[in-house]
Write an enzyme that holds these catalytic residues in place. Structure first.
Site, mmCIF file in Angstrom:
data_model
loop_
_atom_site.group_PDB
_atom_site.id
_atom_site.type_symbol
_atom_site.label_atom_id
_atom_site.label_comp_id
_atom_site.label_asym_id
_atom_site.label_seq_id
_atom_site.Cartn_x
_atom_site.Cartn_y
_atom_site.Cartn_z
ATOM 1 N N SER A 6 0.856 -1.185 0.000
ATOM 2 C CA SER A 6 0.000 0.000 0.000
ATOM 3 C C SER A 6 0.889 1.230 0.000
ATOM 4 O O SER A 6 2.026 1.191 0.481
ATOM 5 C CB SER A 6 -0.896 0.005 1.243
ATOM 6 O OG SER A 6 -1.561 1.243 1.392
ATOM 7 N N TYR A 39 -2.735 -1.181 10.184
ATOM 8 C CA TYR A 39 -2.719 -1.429 8.745
ATOM 9 C C TYR A 39 -1.457 -0.840 8.109
ATOM 10 O O TYR A 39 -0.814 -1.487 7.270
ATOM 11 C CB TYR A 39 -3.970 -0.824 8.111
ATOM 12 C CG TYR A 39 -4.136 -1.135 6.645
ATOM 13 C CD1 TYR A 39 -4.462 -2.429 6.223
ATOM 14 C CD2 TYR A 39 -3.986 -0.156 5.684
ATOM 15 C CE1 TYR A 39 -4.630 -2.726 4.874
ATOM 16 C CE2 TYR A 39 -4.154 -0.437 4.332
ATOM 17 C CZ TYR A 39 -4.479 -1.723 3.937
ATOM 18 O OH TYR A 39 -4.629 -2.019 2.606
#
Length: 275
Positions: free
Chosen positions: A159, A172
């Protein structure tokens, strides 16, 4: 030449789009997902469009489940040539309510309000395991058969927040940073046995996981959605198809000397300082 491609988390929007694009190239696609119905539905869509796909139930956090999935894949298509580790996600228990800690937050008793000090270790662990262990275990199960064979590779899904962590989601952000680091480590580790390892680092794409966070019921943007668009030079969210070109490149022979890279696909988000 047709390859057998295994994709975890394949019942989701982004990996489903990758599966369809790779199927159109003549590859055999094994769609793995914890939700077997979602995997089968995606496989059916590919098959109706002239592709060759199978949906398989698999829990990326359980080795036995992955071994069983591997057996199903091999019965259908043979050994895995390319593994795409697409399973991942966040969890509310690993998310703070506010981006910044204020002194008054420590006395906020509203139900569901969470500061950093309230984060549940089990929630943090769930997010880390799903993203990192959920990448490591499928790689252990499927990559062993790749050793010494030509044209094999692994594509992880990191990400853009692995480069710069986003506010409110420490679990995350940390987990995806681990995926990026693992991608580089694995690329070096597998470099002598012919397995390339790379990763995509998507920016903001609307999925079922984040839609209510970024958009209102009428389709307008939430404050966080507006903040993201304001920080994205291209001024929009990504579309699933925006991941396809890089995926085809990294999984193809055109990237035969490319390994250990993490490619941002984020409309310029990670390059923009805000000024």
């Amino acid at each position: 030449m047709s390859k057998t491609i295994v994709i975890t988390g394949a019942g989701g929007v982004l990996c489903g789009a990758l599966a369809k694009a790779l199927a159109k190239q003549g590859n055999k696609i094994a769609l793995l997902d914890l939700n077997k119905d979602a995997a089968i539905q995606m496989a059916d869509e590919i098959n109706k469009d002239g592709g060759d796909a199978v949906g398989v139930e698999a829990n990326v956090l359980e080795k036995e489940s992955l071994v069983n999935a591997k057996d199903e894949v091999e019965k259908a298509f043979g050994k895995c040539d390319i593994l795409i580790n697409g399973a991942g996600g966040n969890h509310p228990l690993g998310t703070t309510s506010n981006p910044f800690l204020e002194a008054q937050d420590l006395i906020n008793k509203n139900e569901g309000f969470k500061t950093f000090f309230d984060l549940d270790p089990k929630g943090i662990q769930f997010v880390f395991n799903l993203n990192f262990i959920g990448t490591l275990l499928p790689t252990q199960i499927f990559a062993e058969d790749m050793v010494g064979r030509e044209g094999c590779s692994i594509l992880n899904i990191s990400s853009m927040n692995a480069f710069t962590p986003l506010t409110k989601i420490p679990a995350y952000s940390g987990a995806k940073a681990a995926v990026s680091n693992f991608t580089q480590w694995l690329a070096v580790h597998f470099s002598k046995v012919g397995i390339r390892v790379n990763a995509l680092a998507p920016g903001f794409f609307l999925t079922e996981q984040n839609r209510t966070l970024l958009t209102n019921s009428d389709g307008s943007l939430t404050p966080r959605g507006n903040q993201i668009i304001d920080q994205t030079p291209m001024g929009k969210f990504g579309e699933p198809e925006d991941l396809v070109g890089t995926t085809l490149w990294l999984c193809g022979e055109g990237a035969s000397f490319v390994t250990g890279v993490v490619v941002p696909i984020d409309g310029g988000f990670s390059a923009y300082s805000g000024v």
